[in-house]
Design a protein around this motif. Structure first.
Motif, PDB file in Angstrom:
ATOM      1  N   ASP A  59       0.828  -1.207   0.000  1.00  0.00           N
ATOM      2  CA  ASP A  59       0.000   0.000   0.000  1.00  0.00           C
ATOM      3  C   ASP A  59       0.863   1.258   0.000  1.00  0.00           C
ATOM      4  OD1 ASP A  59      -2.206  -1.647   0.074  1.00  0.00           O
ATOM      5  OD2 ASP A  59      -2.567  -1.406   2.216  1.00  0.00           O
ATOM      6  N   SER A  60       1.942   1.252   0.768  1.00  0.00           N
ATOM      7  CA  SER A  60       2.792   2.452   0.818  1.00  0.00           C
ATOM      8  C   SER A  60       3.470   2.703  -0.527  1.00  0.00           C
ATOM      9  CB  SER A  60       3.834   2.332   1.927  1.00  0.00           C
ATOM     10  OG  SER A  60       4.699   1.238   1.719  1.00  0.00           O
ATOM     11  N   GLU A  61       3.882   1.650  -1.221  1.00  0.00           N
ATOM     12  CA  GLU A  61       4.487   1.828  -2.553  1.00  0.00           C
ATOM     13  C   GLU A  61       3.480   2.454  -3.511  1.00  0.00           C
ATOM     14  OE1 GLU A  61       7.779  -1.701  -3.137  1.00  0.00           O
ATOM     15  OE2 GLU A  61       5.666  -2.294  -3.179  1.00  0.00           O
ATOM     16  N   GLU A  62       2.258   1.969  -3.472  1.00  0.00           N
ATOM     17  CA  GLU A  62       1.241   2.486  -4.390  1.00  0.00           C
ATOM     18  C   GLU A  62       0.860   3.928  -4.055  1.00  0.00           C
ATOM     19  OE1 GLU A  62      -1.206   0.128  -6.588  1.00  0.00           O
ATOM     20  OE2 GLU A  62      -1.280  -1.556  -5.213  1.00  0.00           O
ATOM     21  N   LEU A  63       0.676   4.200  -2.771  1.00  0.00           N
ATOM     22  CA  LEU A  63       0.202   5.512  -2.362  1.00  0.00           C
ATOM     23  C   LEU A  63       1.265   6.594  -2.495  1.00  0.00           C
ATOM     24  CD1 LEU A  63      -1.755   4.442   0.850  1.00  0.00           C
ATOM     25  CD2 LEU A  63      -2.756   5.254  -1.290  1.00  0.00           C
ATOM     26  N   PHE A  64       2.497   6.280  -2.127  1.00  0.00           N
ATOM     27  CA  PHE A  64       3.503   7.323  -1.988  1.00  0.00           C
ATOM     28  C   PHE A  64       4.599   7.308  -3.047  1.00  0.00           C
ATOM     29  CE2 PHE A  64       2.305   6.307   2.583  1.00  0.00           C
ATOM     30  CZ  PHE A  64       1.306   7.272   2.620  1.00  0.00           C
ATOM     31  N   TYR A  65       4.751   6.188  -3.764  1.00  0.00           N
ATOM     32  CA  TYR A  65       5.838   6.110  -4.748  1.00  0.00           C
ATOM     33  C   TYR A  65       5.309   6.048  -6.178  1.00  0.00           C
ATOM     34  CZ  TYR A  65      10.264   4.786  -6.904  1.00  0.00           C
ATOM     35  OH  TYR A  65      11.387   4.760  -7.705  1.00  0.00           O
ATOM     36  N   TYR A  66       4.453   5.083  -6.448  1.00  0.00           N
ATOM     37  CA  TYR A  66       3.954   4.927  -7.816  1.00  0.00           C
ATOM     38  C   TYR A  66       2.676   5.728  -8.071  1.00  0.00           C
ATOM     39  CZ  TYR A  66       7.274   1.067  -7.995  1.00  0.00           C
ATOM     40  OH  TYR A  66       8.419   0.310  -7.939  1.00  0.00           O
ATOM     41  N   HIS A  67       2.004   6.136  -6.987  1.00  0.00           N
ATOM     42  CA  HIS A  67       0.761   6.907  -7.081  1.00  0.00           C
ATOM     43  C   HIS A  67      -0.345   6.141  -7.819  1.00  0.00           C
ATOM     44  CE1 HIS A  67       3.056  10.174  -5.416  1.00  0.00           C
ATOM     45  NE2 HIS A  67       3.922  10.091  -6.406  1.00  0.00           N
ATOM     46  N   THR A  68      -0.290   4.825  -7.709  1.00  0.00           N
ATOM     47  CA  THR A  68      -1.351   3.984  -8.251  1.00  0.00           C
ATOM     48  C   THR A  68      -2.415   3.763  -7.178  1.00  0.00           C
ATOM     49  OG1 THR A  68       0.042   2.090  -7.631  1.00  0.00           O
ATOM     50  CG2 THR A  68       0.087   2.780  -9.937  1.00  0.00           C
ATOM     51  N   SER A  69      -3.511   3.176  -7.562  1.00  0.00           N
ATOM     52  CA  SER A  69      -4.568   2.890  -6.594  1.00  0.00           C
ATOM     53  C   SER A  69      -4.205   1.653  -5.785  1.00  0.00           C
ATOM     54  CB  SER A  69      -5.900   2.659  -7.311  1.00  0.00           C
ATOM     55  OG  SER A  69      -6.879   2.198  -6.386  1.00  0.00           O
ATOM     56  N   ALA A  70      -4.306   1.790  -4.474  1.00  0.00           N
ATOM     57  CA  ALA A  70      -4.066   0.643  -3.604  1.00  0.00           C
ATOM     58  C   ALA A  70      -5.327  -0.186  -3.412  1.00  0.00           C
ATOM     59  CB  ALA A  70      -3.545   1.119  -2.243  1.00  0.00           C
ATOM     60  N   LEU A  71      -6.416   0.233  -4.064  1.00  0.00           N
ATOM     61  CA  LEU A  71      -7.700  -0.451  -3.898  1.00  0.00           C
ATOM     62  C   LEU A  71      -8.057  -1.337  -5.086  1.00  0.00           C
ATOM     63  CD1 LEU A  71      -9.749   2.537  -2.428  1.00  0.00           C
ATOM     64  CD2 LEU A  71      -8.570   0.711  -1.188  1.00  0.00           C
ATOM     65  N   THR A  72      -7.370  -1.158  -6.198  1.00  0.00           N
ATOM     66  CA  THR A  72      -7.591  -2.017  -7.366  1.00  0.00           C
ATOM     67  C   THR A  72      -6.237  -2.392  -7.955  1.00  0.00           C
ATOM     68  OG1 THR A  72      -8.552  -2.161  -9.603  1.00  0.00           O
ATOM     69  CG2 THR A  72      -7.844   0.003  -8.869  1.00  0.00           C
ATOM     70  N   ASN A  73      -6.098  -3.618  -8.421  1.00  0.00           N
ATOM     71  CA  ASN A  73      -4.779  -4.065  -8.890  1.00  0.00           C
ATOM     72  C   ASN A  73      -4.456  -3.592 -10.308  1.00  0.00           C
ATOM     73  OD1 ASN A  73      -6.302  -5.760 -10.514  1.00  0.00           O
ATOM     74  ND2 ASN A  73      -5.821  -7.612  -9.371  1.00  0.00           N
ATOM     75  N   ASP A  74      -5.411  -2.911 -10.964  1.00  0.00           N
ATOM     76  CA  ASP A  74      -5.173  -2.398 -12.312  1.00  0.00           C
ATOM     77  C   ASP A  74      -5.697  -0.969 -12.375  1.00  0.00           C
ATOM     78  OD1 ASP A  74      -4.768  -1.991 -15.009  1.00  0.00           O
ATOM     79  OD2 ASP A  74      -6.308  -3.383 -15.674  1.00  0.00           O
ATOM     80  N   THR A  75      -4.869  -0.031 -12.005  1.00  0.00           N
ATOM     81  CA  THR A  75      -5.309   1.359 -11.858  1.00  0.00           C
ATOM     82  C   THR A  75      -5.897   1.927 -13.132  1.00  0.00           C
ATOM     83  OG1 THR A  75      -3.665   1.754 -10.114  1.00  0.00           O
ATOM     84  CG2 THR A  75      -4.533   3.687 -11.254  1.00  0.00           C
ATOM     85  N   ASP A  76      -5.278   1.645 -14.288  1.00  0.00           N
ATOM     86  CA  ASP A  76      -5.745   2.235 -15.546  1.00  0.00           C
ATOM     87  C   ASP A  76      -6.676   1.321 -16.337  1.00  0.00           C
ATOM     88  OD1 ASP A  76      -3.905   0.363 -16.399  1.00  0.00           O
ATOM     89  OD2 ASP A  76      -2.491   1.808 -17.227  1.00  0.00           O
ATOM     90  N   TYR A  77      -7.050   0.197 -15.745  1.00  0.00           N
ATOM     91  CA  TYR A  77      -8.025  -0.731 -16.345  1.00  0.00           C
ATOM     92  C   TYR A  77      -7.651  -1.150 -17.769  1.00  0.00           C
ATOM     93  CZ  TYR A  77     -10.860   0.748 -12.383  1.00  0.00           C
ATOM     94  OH  TYR A  77     -11.311   1.023 -11.115  1.00  0.00           O
ATOM     95  N   ASP A  78      -6.379  -1.481 -17.964  1.00  0.00           N
ATOM     96  CA  ASP A  78      -5.949  -1.937 -19.287  1.00  0.00           C
ATOM     97  C   ASP A  78      -5.659  -3.436 -19.301  1.00  0.00           C
ATOM     98  OD1 ASP A  78      -3.637  -2.004 -17.800  1.00  0.00           O
ATOM     99  OD2 ASP A  78      -2.436  -0.795 -19.176  1.00  0.00           O
ATOM    100  N   GLN A  79      -6.164  -4.135 -18.291  1.00  0.00           N
ATOM    101  CA  GLN A  79      -5.985  -5.589 -18.164  1.00  0.00           C
ATOM    102  C   GLN A  79      -4.514  -5.972 -17.984  1.00  0.00           C
ATOM    103  OE1 GLN A  79      -7.994  -7.337 -21.538  1.00  0.00           O
ATOM    104  NE2 GLN A  79     -10.007  -6.936 -20.683  1.00  0.00           N
ATOM    105  N   PHE A  80      -3.767  -5.034 -17.436  1.00  0.00           N
ATOM    106  CA  PHE A  80      -2.345  -5.218 -17.161  1.00  0.00           C
ATOM    107  C   PHE A  80      -2.142  -4.715 -15.742  1.00  0.00           C
ATOM    108  CE2 PHE A  80       2.053  -4.573 -19.378  1.00  0.00           C
ATOM    109  CZ  PHE A  80       2.388  -5.883 -19.087  1.00  0.00           C
ATOM    110  N   SER A  81      -1.882  -5.604 -14.795  1.00  0.00           N
ATOM    111  CA  SER A  81      -1.839  -5.194 -13.396  1.00  0.00           C
ATOM    112  C   SER A  81      -0.760  -4.143 -13.155  1.00  0.00           C
ATOM    113  CB  SER A  81      -1.590  -6.406 -12.490  1.00  0.00           C
ATOM    114  OG  SER A  81      -0.230  -6.800 -12.540  1.00  0.00           O
ATOM    115  N   ASP A  82      -0.955  -3.364 -12.104  1.00  0.00           N
ATOM    116  CA  ASP A  82       0.018  -2.325 -11.770  1.00  0.00           C
ATOM    117  C   ASP A  82       1.416  -2.916 -11.614  1.00  0.00           C
ATOM    118  OD1 ASP A  82      -2.080  -0.539 -11.747  1.00  0.00           O
ATOM    119  OD2 ASP A  82      -2.337  -0.602  -9.572  1.00  0.00           O
TER     120      ASP A  82
END
Length: 218
Positions: free
Chosen positions: A110-133
């Motif tokens: 969660d910390s990597e997603e929230l503070f480093y990559y800025h991806t969503s920590a609530l879904t494994n595919d932030t941009d919904y391109d069928q390619f996980s974060d």
């Protein structure tokens, strides 16, 4: 016969020996009278001799004791799941799971997603391109945008199918965009001269009107 080292006279999950160490009463299972037995308080990092109100925040994580009990988090440790995001932030601000270091199970904490990559920590595919974060980061694509180079090929297609550069619309610099090569001209998006006849693909398409595919005679 129970050893004096193992005796728990008040059945509070602390041996009498440990009660001496914590200065709690070995004959009173709730030394401070706050309704939480001494052993539970010690296990959760609290002081069994200090009365704790349900409104208190013993570990200064932003959650009251009542909230910690409701969330099943530790009232004595500010980061129950040890993911570098405090329980209070997870519950009150980000909506992540304070009991799991990886809320969306994508192999990024969660910390990597929230503070480093800025991806969503609530879904494994932030941009919904069928390619996980996680896969996007592993392959070097942008987990925040489904088509970074805007060539109508998704990052997943570019990485896994065509092996093109998802940050460049024309991977082989031949004057034809990757999507044009794949969808219209059926040329190679990673070779500027698909048929290796010393004419690049765009020259054949736009100027010489010759066959861009291998085994031609132009």
């Amino acid at each position: 016969m129970v050893s004096p080292y193992d005796r728990d006279s008040d059945l509070d999950l602390l041996t009498d020996l440990y009660e001496t160490f914590y200065s709690s009463d070995p004959f009173n299972n709730d030394t401070d009278g706050d309704t939480f037995i001494d052993g539970w308080e010690v296990i959760n990092g609290m002081d069994p001799t200090f009365w704790d109100s349900l409104c208190s925040d013993f570990d200064s994580d932003g959650l009251t004791l009542a909230q910690e009990l409701a969330e099943n988090t530790s009232p004595g440790f500010p980061d129950t799941d040890n993911d570098s995001v405090t329980d209070g932030l997870e519950v009150l601000q980000y909506g992540t799971n304070p009991l799991s270091p990886d809320t969306d199970h994508d192999n990024l904490t969660d910390s990597e997603e929230l503070f480093y990559y800025h991806t969503s920590a609530l879904t494994n595919d932030t941009d919904y391109d069928q390619f996980s974060d996680y896969d996007e980061i592993l392959w070097g694509t942008n987990p925040l945008v489904d088509d970074e180079d805007q060539d109508t090929l998704s990052d997943r297609e570019e990485a896994l199918i065509w092996h093109t550069n998802s940050s460049l619309s024309d991977t082989d610099f031949d004057g034809l965009n990757d999507d044009e090569e794949v969808l219209i001209y059926h040329t190679s998006p990673i070779k500027p001269d698909t048929d290796m006849d010393d004419l690049n693909d765009s020259s054949e398409v736009f100027y010489f009107f010759t066959d861009t595919l291998p085994n031609d005679i132009d």
